[in-house]
Motif scaffolding. Sequence first.
Motif, PDB file in Angstrom:
ATOM      1  N   LEU A  56       0.795  -1.235   0.000  1.00  0.00           N
ATOM      2  CA  LEU A  56       0.000   0.000   0.000  1.00  0.00           C
ATOM      3  C   LEU A  56       0.830   1.290   0.000  1.00  0.00           C
ATOM      4  N   PRO A  57       2.022   1.314   0.595  1.00  0.00           N
ATOM      5  CA  PRO A  57       2.803   2.558   0.531  1.00  0.00           C
ATOM      6  C   PRO A  57       3.264   2.930  -0.877  1.00  0.00           C
ATOM      7  N   PHE A  58       3.162   2.013  -1.810  1.00  0.00           N
ATOM      8  CA  PHE A  58       3.613   2.239  -3.176  1.00  0.00           C
ATOM      9  C   PHE A  58       2.421   2.452  -4.094  1.00  0.00           C
ATOM     10  N   THR A  59       2.563   3.357  -5.041  1.00  0.00           N
ATOM     11  CA  THR A  59       1.519   3.570  -6.040  1.00  0.00           C
ATOM     12  C   THR A  59       1.617   2.468  -7.080  1.00  0.00           C
ATOM     13  N   ILE A  60       0.588   1.645  -7.135  1.00  0.00           N
ATOM     14  CA  ILE A  60       0.568   0.559  -8.106  1.00  0.00           C
ATOM     15  C   ILE A  60      -0.700   0.696  -8.942  1.00  0.00           C
ATOM     16  N   THR A  61      -0.495   1.125 -10.175  1.00  0.00           N
ATOM     17  CA  THR A  61      -1.578   1.235 -11.154  1.00  0.00           C
ATOM     18  C   THR A  61      -1.406   0.102 -12.166  1.00  0.00           C
ATOM     19  N   SER A  62      -2.202   0.126 -13.194  1.00  0.00           N
ATOM     20  CA  SER A  62      -2.051  -0.875 -14.252  1.00  0.00           C
ATOM     21  C   SER A  62      -0.663  -0.811 -14.886  1.00  0.00           C
ATOM     22  N   ALA A  63      -0.075   0.377 -14.954  1.00  0.00           N
ATOM     23  CA  ALA A  63       1.246   0.526 -15.576  1.00  0.00           C
ATOM     24  C   ALA A  63       2.309  -0.244 -14.789  1.00  0.00           C
ATOM     25  N   GLU A  64       2.329  -0.091 -13.477  1.00  0.00           N
ATOM     26  CA  GLU A  64       3.309  -0.807 -12.655  1.00  0.00           C
ATOM     27  C   GLU A  64       3.036  -2.315 -12.672  1.00  0.00           C
ATOM     28  N   ARG A  65       1.752  -2.667 -12.611  1.00  0.00           N
ATOM     29  CA  ARG A  65       1.384  -4.079 -12.708  1.00  0.00           C
ATOM     30  C   ARG A  65       1.904  -4.665 -14.011  1.00  0.00           C
ATOM     31  N   ASP A  66       1.678  -3.957 -15.111  1.00  0.00           N
ATOM     32  CA  ASP A  66       2.084  -4.468 -16.413  1.00  0.00           C
ATOM     33  C   ASP A  66       3.606  -4.574 -16.535  1.00  0.00           C
ATOM     34  N   ALA A 122      -0.789 -10.269  -9.429  1.00  0.00           N
ATOM     35  CA  ALA A 122      -0.300  -8.943  -9.807  1.00  0.00           C
ATOM     36  C   ALA A 122      -1.448  -7.940  -9.892  1.00  0.00           C
ATOM     37  N   ASP A 123      -2.557  -8.360 -10.446  1.00  0.00           N
ATOM     38  CA  ASP A 123      -3.694  -7.450 -10.560  1.00  0.00           C
ATOM     39  C   ASP A 123      -4.238  -7.081  -9.183  1.00  0.00           C
ATOM     40  N   HIS A 124      -4.193  -8.014  -8.258  1.00  0.00           N
ATOM     41  CA  HIS A 124      -4.668  -7.766  -6.888  1.00  0.00           C
ATOM     42  C   HIS A 124      -3.821  -6.705  -6.178  1.00  0.00           C
ATOM     43  N   MET A 125      -2.602  -6.509  -6.612  1.00  0.00           N
ATOM     44  CA  MET A 125      -1.701  -5.535  -5.972  1.00  0.00           C
ATOM     45  C   MET A 125      -2.013  -4.092  -6.385  1.00  0.00           C
ATOM     46  N   ARG A 126      -2.778  -3.915  -7.457  1.00  0.00           N
ATOM     47  CA  ARG A 126      -3.119  -2.534  -7.861  1.00  0.00           C
ATOM     48  C   ARG A 126      -3.850  -1.855  -6.714  1.00  0.00           C
ATOM     49  N   ASN A 127      -3.421  -0.642  -6.379  1.00  0.00           N
ATOM     50  CA  ASN A 127      -4.026   0.060  -5.258  1.00  0.00           C
ATOM     51  C   ASN A 127      -4.355   1.525  -5.567  1.00  0.00           C
ATOM     52  N   LYS A 128      -4.130   1.945  -6.785  1.00  0.00           N
ATOM     53  CA  LYS A 128      -4.460   3.315  -7.194  1.00  0.00           C
ATOM     54  C   LYS A 128      -5.142   3.252  -8.556  1.00  0.00           C
ATOM     55  N   ALA A 129      -6.073   4.156  -8.747  1.00  0.00           N
ATOM     56  CA  ALA A 129      -6.756   4.239 -10.041  1.00  0.00           C
ATOM     57  C   ALA A 129      -5.759   4.688 -11.109  1.00  0.00           C
ATOM     58  N   ASP A 130      -5.996   4.219 -12.303  1.00  0.00           N
ATOM     59  CA  ASP A 130      -5.154   4.641 -13.416  1.00  0.00           C
ATOM     60  C   ASP A 130      -5.432   6.108 -13.711  1.00  0.00           C
ATOM     61  N   PRO A 131      -4.412   6.832 -14.140  1.00  0.00           N
ATOM     62  CA  PRO A 131      -4.640   8.230 -14.535  1.00  0.00           C
ATOM     63  C   PRO A 131      -5.626   8.301 -15.682  1.00  0.00           C
ATOM     64  N   PRO A 132      -6.361   9.371 -15.815  1.00  0.00           N
ATOM     65  CA  PRO A 132      -7.306   9.496 -16.928  1.00  0.00           C
ATOM     66  C   PRO A 132      -6.593   9.292 -18.265  1.00  0.00           C
ATOM     67  N   GLY A 133      -7.219   8.512 -19.116  1.00  0.00           N
ATOM     68  CA  GLY A 133      -6.659   8.244 -20.437  1.00  0.00           C
ATOM     69  C   GLY A 133      -5.722   7.059 -20.475  1.00  0.00           C
ATOM     70  N   ALA A 134      -5.341   6.518 -19.320  1.00  0.00           N
ATOM     71  CA  ALA A 134      -4.453   5.345 -19.307  1.00  0.00           C
ATOM     72  C   ALA A 134      -5.276   4.100 -19.597  1.00  0.00           C
ATOM     73  N   ARG A 135      -4.658   3.133 -20.216  1.00  0.00           N
ATOM     74  CA  ARG A 135      -5.370   1.875 -20.470  1.00  0.00           C
ATOM     75  C   ARG A 135      -5.275   0.999 -19.233  1.00  0.00           C
ATOM     76  N   GLU A 136      -6.299   0.173 -19.019  1.00  0.00           N
ATOM     77  CA  GLU A 136      -6.283  -0.731 -17.866  1.00  0.00           C
ATOM     78  C   GLU A 136      -5.755  -2.065 -18.252  1.00  0.00           C
TER      79      GLU A 136
END
Length: 137
Positions: free
Chosen positions: A82-92, A123-137
């Motif tokens: 949780l201390p780290f920003t994990i969006t779809s980009a980091e997951r990918d 890996a998908d379960h680790m996402r904890n922040k919404a993707d920025p607008p316009g980013a792909r999921e």
Amino acid sequence: MAPEQATTAYAQLGGEDTLRRLVHRFYALMDTLPEAWELRQMHPEDLSGSEEKLFMYLSGWLGGPPLYEQANGHPRLRARHLPFTITSAERDQWLMCMNLALDEVLPDHPLRPRLWGAIEGLADHMRNKADPPGARE
């Protein structure tokens, strides 16, 4: 080796030696691929501690010795991230490095498709922040 131990994913994949090679290759890729830059920035300069923690976690997760739990208690994996920003980009980026490592260490292993599905879910379960607008999921 007891018969029930031979049926674990850990044993089927080759046990400690294979798992250590996989995790080492994962971190080598993460450390050198420009496409994994954001992911790399989340880690300390010296990756040896991160590498050992992932090895210990995956050992138990795959049915081998529960090394992480023995050393640190319950993994609480999502909470620890949780201390780290994990969006779809980091997951990918994480999945890209793991997929490449699997390609090199376990290219044609019969367990790979099932293992990959479980890794993707983890890996998908680790996402904890919404993707920025316009980013792909």
